[in-house]
Design a protein around this motif. Structure first.
Motif, PDB file in Angstrom:
ATOM      1  N   GLU A   7       2.385   1.771  -3.474  1.00  0.00           N
ATOM      2  CA  GLU A   7       1.383   2.281  -4.421  1.00  0.00           C
ATOM      3  C   GLU A   7       1.160   3.772  -4.226  1.00  0.00           C
ATOM      4  O   GLU A   7       1.052   4.524  -5.196  1.00  0.00           O
ATOM      5  CB  GLU A   7       0.074   1.516  -4.258  1.00  0.00           C
ATOM      6  N   GLN A   8       1.118   4.222  -2.976  1.00  0.00           N
ATOM      7  CA  GLN A   8       0.899   5.639  -2.707  1.00  0.00           C
ATOM      8  C   GLN A   8       2.101   6.467  -3.153  1.00  0.00           C
ATOM      9  O   GLN A   8       1.944   7.556  -3.729  1.00  0.00           O
ATOM     10  CB  GLN A   8       0.628   5.869  -1.219  1.00  0.00           C
ATOM     11  N   ARG A  59      -5.419   0.465  -5.475  1.00  0.00           N
ATOM     12  CA  ARG A  59      -5.414   0.917  -4.087  1.00  0.00           C
ATOM     13  C   ARG A  59      -6.809   0.828  -3.483  1.00  0.00           C
ATOM     14  O   ARG A  59      -6.992   0.336  -2.357  1.00  0.00           O
ATOM     15  CB  ARG A  59      -4.898   2.357  -4.017  1.00  0.00           C
ATOM     16  N   ALA A  96       0.828  -1.208   0.000  1.00  0.00           N
ATOM     17  CA  ALA A  96       0.000   0.000   0.000  1.00  0.00           C
ATOM     18  C   ALA A  96       0.865   1.262   0.000  1.00  0.00           C
ATOM     19  O   ALA A  96       0.548   2.241  -0.682  1.00  0.00           O
ATOM     20  CB  ALA A  96      -0.929  -0.006   1.213  1.00  0.00           C
TER      21      ALA A  96
END
Length: 282
Positions: free
Chosen positions: A229-230, A262, A226
């Motif tokens: 991805e951010q 996401r 996560a």
């Protein structure tokens, strides 16, 4: 006088605490057989494990080829970025190759093949090749990058990176200076490839000529999915302004794809929490 002439290609290496790998990396460059001169520019980000001593030994052994950028302290901000940039500034060749200190080349004709192609095809800005992936001391096929045609353009690259750092050779000084954001960017190689691809096509040589070493404990790999991805989403949003409208639209598509991933992950986690809650109540 030969040492004063511009080298055809500058081989850019950056390293930090790569004592167990750096010799293999440098040897892969030393064995290159070319009909042109080249230089090896190595930036060390203040290693403390003995890497620097190895570099000094090589520089003394090959003083006409190897130049060192021995930093007295690690750069602030993105790890390795200042080392990358200051070493790149020392690269004066007509072309530049990249290789991290824990990766290595396997074909002694690698540079000759790539430079020959770029010399014969001035409408190309970048040339790269296949690599093997070294994971847990075993060589594997590359499943990290997507497969693409032999010739691509910035429009293809804007969909996602498919160029391994240790495989690339590009024309030097295609533009005057890097964007301000490059210094803060968490991703350097893809951003640089995108900037270079504004000035020409991209050639893929379908031959194994290098090895990418995959570390599960690397700065990037050790981050949660996560979080990665951010970081990638923020990176894409920050670089898009450096490209024309058509390329921006393709980058926006990539952004939307990561946003969907996401959101799907967040939804799955939420459902899992709800299910756990009701199971506890029972």
């Amino acid at each position: 006088m030969e040492g004063l002439k511009q080298k055809k290609i500058s081989c850019h290496i950056i390293t930090f605490n790569h004592k167990d790998y750096i010799s293999q990396c440098i040897e892969g460059l030393i064995i290159q057989r070319t009909n042109f001169s080249f230089e090896i520019i190595i930036g060390d980000d203040n290693s403390t494990d003995g890497t620097r001593e190895i570099l000094v030994e090589y520089a003394l052994k090959y003083p006409d080829i190897i130049k060192l950028n021995l930093r007295s302290k690690r750069g602030k901000g993105v790890p390795g970025k200042q080392n990358f940039l200051t070493t790149l500034a020392m690269c004066k060749g007509q072309y530049v190759s990249l290789c991290d200190g824990d990766d290595y080349w396997t074909d002694p004709l690698k540079l000759q093949k790539q430079v020959d192609f770029l010399e014969a095809n001035p409408d190309y800005a970048i040339c790269y090749h296949k690599v093997k992936v070294l994971k847990n001391e075993a060589l594997e096929e590359d499943t990290i990058t997507q497969k693409v045609p032999e010739t691509t353009t910035i429009k293809d690259l804007a969909k996602g990176n498919y160029i391994h750092t240790c495989s690339v050779v590009f024309r030097n000084n295609l533009f005057d200076k890097l964007p301000k954001y490059f210094d803060k960017s968490p991703v350097g190689d893809y951003f640089l490839h995108m900037l270079n691809a504004r000035y020409g096509k991209i050639k893929f040589i379908d031959e194994y000529m290098g090895v990418y070493r995959l570390h599960e404990t690397s700065v990037w790999s050790s981050k949660a999915q996560a979080k990665r991805e951010q970081i990638w989403l923020n990176f894409l949003r920050n670089i898009r302004k450096n490209f024309d409208k058509e390329v921006q639209n393709i980058l926006d598509d990539q952004i939307r794809q990561y946003q969907k991933l996401r959101d799907k992950r967040i939804k799955a986690r939420f459902v899992k929490i709800i299910k756990s809650f009701f199971c506890l109540k029972k």
